[in-house]
Scaffold this motif. Structure first.
Motif, PDB file in Angstrom:
ATOM      1  N   SER A  71       0.842  -1.193   0.000  1.00 21.84           N
ATOM      2  CA  SER A  71       0.000   0.000   0.000  1.00 21.84           C
ATOM      3  C   SER A  71       0.880   1.247   0.000  1.00 21.84           C
ATOM      4  CB  SER A  71      -0.940   0.004   1.200  1.00 21.84           C
ATOM      5  OG  SER A  71      -0.202  -0.013   2.417  1.00 21.84           O
ATOM      6  N   LYS A  72       0.283   2.351  -0.415  1.00 21.64           N
ATOM      7  CA  LYS A  72       1.014   3.628  -0.501  1.00 21.64           C
ATOM      8  C   LYS A  72       0.067   4.725  -0.053  1.00 21.64           C
ATOM      9  CE  LYS A  72       3.844   6.198  -3.865  1.00 21.64           C
ATOM     10  NZ  LYS A  72       3.149   7.458  -4.142  1.00 21.64           N
ATOM     11  N   HIS A  73       0.567   5.596   0.822  1.00 22.86           N
ATOM     12  CA  HIS A  73      -0.277   6.634   1.395  1.00 22.86           C
ATOM     13  C   HIS A  73       0.388   7.981   1.163  1.00 22.86           C
ATOM     14  CE1 HIS A  73      -2.291   3.231   3.237  1.00 22.86           C
ATOM     15  NE2 HIS A  73      -1.097   2.797   3.606  1.00 22.86           N
ATOM     16  N   ASN A  74       0.003   8.654   0.105  1.00 24.46           N
ATOM     17  CA  ASN A  74       0.661   9.897  -0.270  1.00 24.46           C
ATOM     18  C   ASN A  74       0.403  11.025   0.740  1.00 24.46           C
ATOM     19  OD1 ASN A  74       1.811   8.803  -2.577  1.00 24.46           O
ATOM     20  ND2 ASN A  74       0.006   9.255  -3.813  1.00 24.46           N
ATOM     21  N   ALA A  75      -0.703  10.965   1.448  1.00 20.34           N
ATOM     22  CA  ALA A  75      -1.022  12.036   2.398  1.00 20.34           C
ATOM     23  C   ALA A  75       0.016  12.166   3.499  1.00 20.34           C
ATOM     24  CB  ALA A  75      -2.396  11.797   2.998  1.00 20.34           C
ATOM     25  N   ASN A  76       0.614  11.033   3.877  1.00 21.83           N
ATOM     26  CA  ASN A  76       1.636  11.101   4.927  1.00 21.83           C
ATOM     27  C   ASN A  76       2.965  10.502   4.483  1.00 21.83           C
ATOM     28  OD1 ASN A  76       0.917   8.443   4.939  1.00 21.83           O
ATOM     29  ND2 ASN A  76       0.153   8.405   7.034  1.00 21.83           N
ATOM     30  N   ASN A  77       3.154  10.419   3.170  1.00 19.29           N
ATOM     31  CA  ASN A  77       4.452   9.989   2.611  1.00 19.29           C
ATOM     32  C   ASN A  77       4.939   8.655   3.175  1.00 19.29           C
ATOM     33  OD1 ASN A  77       4.647  12.210   0.947  1.00 19.29           O
ATOM     34  ND2 ASN A  77       6.619  12.891   1.721  1.00 19.29           N
ATOM     35  N   THR A  78       4.054   7.676   3.193  1.00 19.17           N
ATOM     36  CA  THR A  78       4.461   6.363   3.682  1.00 19.17           C
ATOM     37  C   THR A  78       3.974   5.252   2.749  1.00 19.17           C
ATOM     38  OG1 THR A  78       2.476   6.142   5.033  1.00 19.17           O
ATOM     39  CG2 THR A  78       4.438   7.053   6.113  1.00 19.17           C
ATOM     40  N   GLY A  79       4.642   4.140   2.873  1.00 17.63           N
ATOM     41  CA  GLY A  79       4.206   2.933   2.190  1.00 17.63           C
ATOM     42  C   GLY A  79       4.345   1.770   3.151  1.00 17.63           C
ATOM     43  N   HIS A  80       3.604   0.703   2.866  1.00 15.68           N
ATOM     44  CA  HIS A  80       3.641  -0.452   3.750  1.00 15.68           C
ATOM     45  C   HIS A  80       3.653  -1.739   2.942  1.00 15.68           C
ATOM     46  CE1 HIS A  80       2.829   2.019   7.268  1.00 15.68           C
ATOM     47  NE2 HIS A  80       1.922   2.636   6.546  1.00 15.68           N
ATOM     48  N   LEU A  81       4.208  -2.762   3.567  1.00 22.09           N
ATOM     49  CA  LEU A  81       4.136  -4.110   3.021  1.00 22.09           C
ATOM     50  C   LEU A  81       3.664  -5.012   4.155  1.00 22.09           C
ATOM     51  CD1 LEU A  81       4.684  -5.881   0.499  1.00 22.09           C
ATOM     52  CD2 LEU A  81       6.884  -6.440   1.545  1.00 22.09           C
ATOM     53  N   GLN A  82       2.416  -5.436   4.083  1.00 20.47           N
ATOM     54  CA  GLN A  82       1.857  -6.364   5.066  1.00 20.47           C
ATOM     55  C   GLN A  82       2.188  -7.770   4.605  1.00 20.47           C
ATOM     56  OE1 GLN A  82       0.159  -5.846   8.040  1.00 20.47           O
ATOM     57  NE2 GLN A  82       0.315  -8.068   8.265  1.00 20.47           N
ATOM     58  N   MET A  83       2.875  -8.504   5.455  1.00 24.15           N
ATOM     59  CA  MET A  83       3.319  -9.850   5.093  1.00 24.15           C
ATOM     60  C   MET A  83       2.683 -10.857   6.039  1.00 24.15           C
ATOM     61  SD  MET A  83       7.356  -9.093   4.317  1.00 24.15           S
ATOM     62  CE  MET A  83       7.776  -8.840   6.037  1.00 24.15           C
ATOM     63  N   ASN A  84       1.841 -11.711   5.492  1.00 25.71           N
ATOM     64  CA  ASN A  84       1.160 -12.735   6.273  1.00 25.71           C
ATOM     65  C   ASN A  84       1.644 -14.119   5.862  1.00 25.71           C
ATOM     66  OD1 ASN A  84      -0.420 -10.707   7.497  1.00 25.71           O
ATOM     67  ND2 ASN A  84      -1.982 -10.865   5.906  1.00 25.71           N
ATOM     68  N   ASN A  85       1.447 -15.071   6.760  1.00 28.54           N
ATOM     69  CA  ASN A  85       1.829 -16.461   6.475  1.00 28.54           C
ATOM     70  C   ASN A  85       3.264 -16.523   5.938  1.00 28.54           C
ATOM     71  OD1 ASN A  85       1.638 -19.221   6.197  1.00 28.54           O
ATOM     72  ND2 ASN A  85       0.542 -19.139   4.240  1.00 28.54           N
ATOM     73  N   LEU A  86       4.166 -15.931   6.670  1.00 28.99           N
ATOM     74  CA  LEU A  86       5.559 -15.891   6.228  1.00 28.99           C
ATOM     75  C   LEU A  86       6.169 -17.281   6.215  1.00 28.99           C
ATOM     76  CD1 LEU A  86       6.587 -12.616   8.009  1.00 28.99           C
ATOM     77  CD2 LEU A  86       7.033 -13.099   5.603  1.00 28.99           C
ATOM     78  N   LYS A  87       7.032 -17.479   5.237  1.00 29.88           N
ATOM     79  CA  LYS A  87       7.723 -18.749   5.073  1.00 29.88           C
ATOM     80  C   LYS A  87       9.217 -18.555   5.294  1.00 29.88           C
ATOM     81  CE  LYS A  87       4.254 -20.214   1.697  1.00 29.88           C
ATOM     82  NZ  LYS A  87       4.005 -20.748   0.337  1.00 29.88           N
TER      83      LYS A  87
END
Length: 124
Positions: A71-87
């Motif tokens: 995801s990318k949130h231009n309003a607060n200059n951030t991005g995220h990577l949600q990682m589930n079920n990691l291997k």
């Protein structure tokens, strides 16, 4: 110019979750596409996921599709990577990168700005 700083890495058991963050500074972040790459020891840097400048389009590597969300949130200059079920094969240094042309690209050479990386270790 865009400066990127990743955070959120750590040690997690297989099957667990982590949320990586990418904090950006610079006025052109909103016009840039955001990508996440990872590099495991002894291996080349590989594409994980990318999102277009406005956040409306995303693309994932087959190895993480259905488990990771970018995801990318231009309003607060951030991005995220949600990682589930990691291997365990997810153990790597994860980097966020910005492509100032604003479009999704799958290869590292297309990205102009990089963070310093954050370590993710998945124990089996």
């Amino acid at each position: 110019q865009v400066q990127l700083v990743e955070s959120g890495g750590g040690l997690v058991q297989a099957g667990g979750s982590l949320r990586l963050s990418c904090a950006a500074s610079g006025r052109t972040f909103s016009m840039s596409a955001l990508g996440w790459f990872r590099q495991a020891p002894g291996k080349e840097r590989e594409f994980v996921a990318a999102v277009s400048s406005g956040g409306g389009s995303t693309f994932y590597a087959d190895s993480v599709k259905g488990r990771f969300t970018i995801s990318k949130h231009n309003a607060n200059n951030t991005g995220h990577l949600q990682m589930n079920n990691l291997k365990s094969e997810g153990t790597a240094v994860y980097y966020c990168a910005a492509n100032k042309n604003g479009v999704i690209r799958l290869y590292a050479e297309a990205y102009h700005y990089w963070g310093q990386g954050t370590q993710v270790t998945v124990s089996s």
